[in-house]
Scaffold this active site. Structure first.
Site, PDB file in Angstrom:
ATOM      1  N   ARG A  93       0.853  -1.179   0.000  1.00 11.81           N
ATOM      2  CA  ARG A  93       0.000   0.000   0.000  1.00 11.81           C
ATOM      3  C   ARG A  93       0.891   1.233   0.000  1.00 11.81           C
ATOM      4  NH1 ARG A  93      -3.143  -3.228  -1.233  1.00 11.81           N
ATOM      5  NH2 ARG A  93      -5.224  -3.705  -0.357  1.00 11.81           N
ATOM      6  N   GLU A 125      -3.963   7.196  -6.069  1.00  6.85           N
ATOM      7  CA  GLU A 125      -3.830   6.538  -7.365  1.00  6.85           C
ATOM      8  C   GLU A 125      -4.906   7.022  -8.333  1.00  6.85           C
ATOM      9  OE1 GLU A 125      -3.762   2.313  -6.685  1.00  6.85           O
ATOM     10  OE2 GLU A 125      -1.749   2.375  -5.829  1.00  6.85           O
ATOM     11  N   HIS A 185       0.040  -0.100 -10.371  1.00  9.01           N
ATOM     12  CA  HIS A 185      -0.701  -1.062  -9.550  1.00  9.01           C
ATOM     13  C   HIS A 185      -1.015  -2.339 -10.349  1.00  9.01           C
ATOM     14  CE1 HIS A 185      -3.381  -1.174  -5.745  1.00  9.01           C
ATOM     15  NE2 HIS A 185      -2.962  -2.375  -6.042  1.00  9.01           N
TER      16      HIS A 185
END
Length: 609
Positions: A297, A326, A345
């Site tokens: 994270r 993000e 990601h």
């Protein structure tokens, strides 16, 4: 976009999925009912195509009209859609606006989403009680209002295991790319520059990899890193030392991991305790030239601190797959640096992982529609209403004792938890909910997983925890007189919490409907379980209680409860003090400096709103 609801294996996509479907159908047992549709199922022996055991396979044999309606609101692998078609009328409608979702939700029994669709309280209200299952194709459930789901009796299920290997592989890929400057050299080549001497890398063999967070993904990274010839240590105060040793990994403290690691691979959840864990102080304890990979994270790293560590050369390079926001802002100081590799990601983004997520969530939704207690259910426990009502006053106690016990563990981890119930019911006491709440209290301190009656045992097993329960017959008319939680560890944050058998032990009871802490270690106390709790061990002498109270008052910290226990006059005593807010480190040091005080610790009983 709409997709046909025909339940057959006659389409090209269905024919392609047929072998996998047959693997899931093989060995099916007795038939179950799903809204009038009989389905065959099995719980064990799932085909080992990707190493994940099967939990559900289905064959539709009833009329189309009897099937539940399942809305697939975001792109899902074809195999998973085909499984859903076998038991329901499937409506694949992607990119729905909020208005469109609100209009459609009252027409469906289940909805399958990923991360973009938000299932809010408004959505649950618009369903008018028809929506029975929300399936999240992935791990996180931040986009689902769990409280609202529980209030309307809607089960929320996710797919917690399918992405594990994919995330571990991406971590290893970034580790290798970081060691050999793969991304930077590629960029230079494409810009027409031959910079062979500039991008000399470092070898990984013989180097130490510090894995920060030794859960499912961290364990898989360890397996692969060992195969690369690396020495692997791990920091996770709640990991099983036995599990780590079986993988050739040594569990160490946070500071030891920082001092030993040449490479760091981050896999901890984002919690209040881990947010900003990698800050200036942490980077200052690393070897010069360390390299760090984050596929966990974004918030566990303080971005400004990492920039300073990179500028100073303490950190030679970083590879980041996750960011606190993000996508990251255009002015993010890390994205444009040549010594930082960035990916958007991609941890779970493999074809195989996406396929497995589709199968896993389809199985969970089908199981939930059938009314089964699926292990991936993440909201309210399902028990008989009369049992829930009877045990309700004790659930907060069980949760609080789990929280208290685990927060008293210091760094070395633990493998087992003993829970003892003192009950007039004896062996007739249904302990499932209470056990789940103890485990919930423990695991919520170290993971972001939603823990309940359905998944508590599964999550505890995956963490390597052995849960042992004992019911001791007791006198009285109440359901339960006392719960005792004991954790096996050789190191505690507060030494007086350790009982004569060398285990951290806390116990409590319910008084007037409220949970109370009644024992810490060998000391009997009487303290409401709420807010922050300060523990003080001191010599039994006049003036100490006043001195501690004065220090708290000076810093405007209000005391809500206080309990004092001693071994004997003039020997050892402990104070347990309930306060409205956690004392700062400076206040804790000031209390420790009071003459006669041996140790001070604090734990929190605050819960998320």
């Amino acid at each position: 976009m709409q997709c046909s609801a025909a339940a057959s294996l006659t389409t090209p996509v269905a024919r392609q999925a047929a072998p996998r479907m047959q693997q899931r159908l093989a060995g099916a047992g007795g038939a179950l009912q799903v809204a009038g549709v009989r389905v065959a199922h099995r719980r064990a022996g799932r085909a080992a195509a990707l190493g994940r055991p099967a939990s559900m396979s289905v064959v539709a044999v009833a009329s189309e009209a009897a099937k539940p309606t399942i809305l697939v609101a975001e792109k899902l692998g074809a195999g998973g859609v085909d499984m859903l078609k076998e038991v329901g009328t499937v409506d694949c409608s992607y990119d729905l606006s909020k208005e469109d979702l609100l209009a459609k939700i009252s027409l469906v029994d289940a909805i399958v989403i990923r991360s973009a669709t938000k299932v809010t309280r408004e959505v649950f209200e618009a369903s008018k009680g028809r929506l029975k299952v929300v399936g999240r194709a992935g791990v996180g459930i931040d986009n689902v209002d769990l409280a609202a789901a529980s209030e309307v009796g809607c089960l929320v299920v996710n797919a917690p295991t399918a992405n594990t290997v994919a995330a571990a592989e991406h971590g290893i890929a970034l580790l290798c790319a970081l060691a050999r400057n793969v991304a930077q050299a590629d960029s230079a080549m494409k810009a027409g520059r031959w910079e062979r001497s500039k991008w000399v890398g470092v070898s990984m063999v013989g180097k130490t990899l510090a894995i920060m967070g030794f859960g499912k993904v961290g364990s898989e990274v360890a397996r692969r890193a060992r195969g690369l010839g690396m020495t692997v240590v791990a920091y996770d105060p709640y990991a099983s030392a036995e599990k780590a040793a079986a993988l050739g990994v040594t569990i160490v403290s946070f500071d030891e991991a920082l001092s030993r690691g040449d490479f760091f691979s981050l896999h901890m959840p984002l919690t209040p305790n881990t947010k900003g864990m990698f800050n200036d102080e942490a980077f200052g304890k690393m070897k010069k030239g360390a390299r760090i990979v984050n596929v966990a994270r974004g918030g566990v790293i303080d971005d400004d601190s990492l920039v300073r560590a990179l500028d100073s050369g303490v950190v030679a390079g970083a590879a980041l797959d996750v960011f606190e926001i993000e996508p990251p802002a255009a002015d993010n100081p890390l994205v444009g640096r040549p010594d930082v590799i960035c990916t958007p990601h991609l941890g779970a983004s493999t074809k195989e992982a996406q396929e497995e997520v589709a199968y896993e969530i389809a199985e969970a939704v089908i199981s939930a529609l059938n009314g089964e207690l699926t292990p991936s259910c993440v909201n309210a426990p399902m028990m008989a209403p009369e049992v829930l009502k009877e045990l309700q006053p004790y659930t907060q106690l069980a949760d609080g004792l789990g929280r208290a016990a685990v927060q008293l563990v210091e760094g070395s981890g633990f493998d087992d938890v003993f829970i003892t119930y003192h009950s007039p019911r004896g062996d007739d006491l249904d302990t499932r909910l209470l056990r789940a709440m103890v485990v919930k209290g423990i695991l919520e301190q170290i993971t972001t997983s939603q823990v309940n009656l359905v998944n508590a045992d599964l999550l505890a097993k995956k963490r390597g925890l052995r849960i042992t329960e004992t019911v001791v017959p007791a006198d009285g008319d109440s359901v339960l007189n006392e719960i005792e939680v004991s954790i096996g560890t050789n190191k505690a944050r507060f030494s007086s919490a350790v009982d004569k058998s060398g285990r951290i032990t806390v116990a409590g009871c319910v008084k007037s409907g409220a949970p109370f802490l009644t024992k810490i270690g060998t000391f009997d106390i009487d303290l409401g379980i709420e807010g922050e709790v300060v523990l003080v061990r001191q010599t039994d002498q006049p003036g100490i209680i006043a001195a501690v109270s004065s220090e708290l008052a000076t810093n405007k910290i209000n005391i809500s409860f206080m309990s004092v226990a001693r071994e004997a006059k003039g020997t050892q005593a402990i104070m347990a003090i309930g306060v409205d807010e956690a004392p700062s480190a400076a206040v804790m040091r000031a209390i420790t400096d009071i003459t006669g005080i041996q140790e001070v610790a604090v734990f929190s009983e605050k819960r998320a709103a």
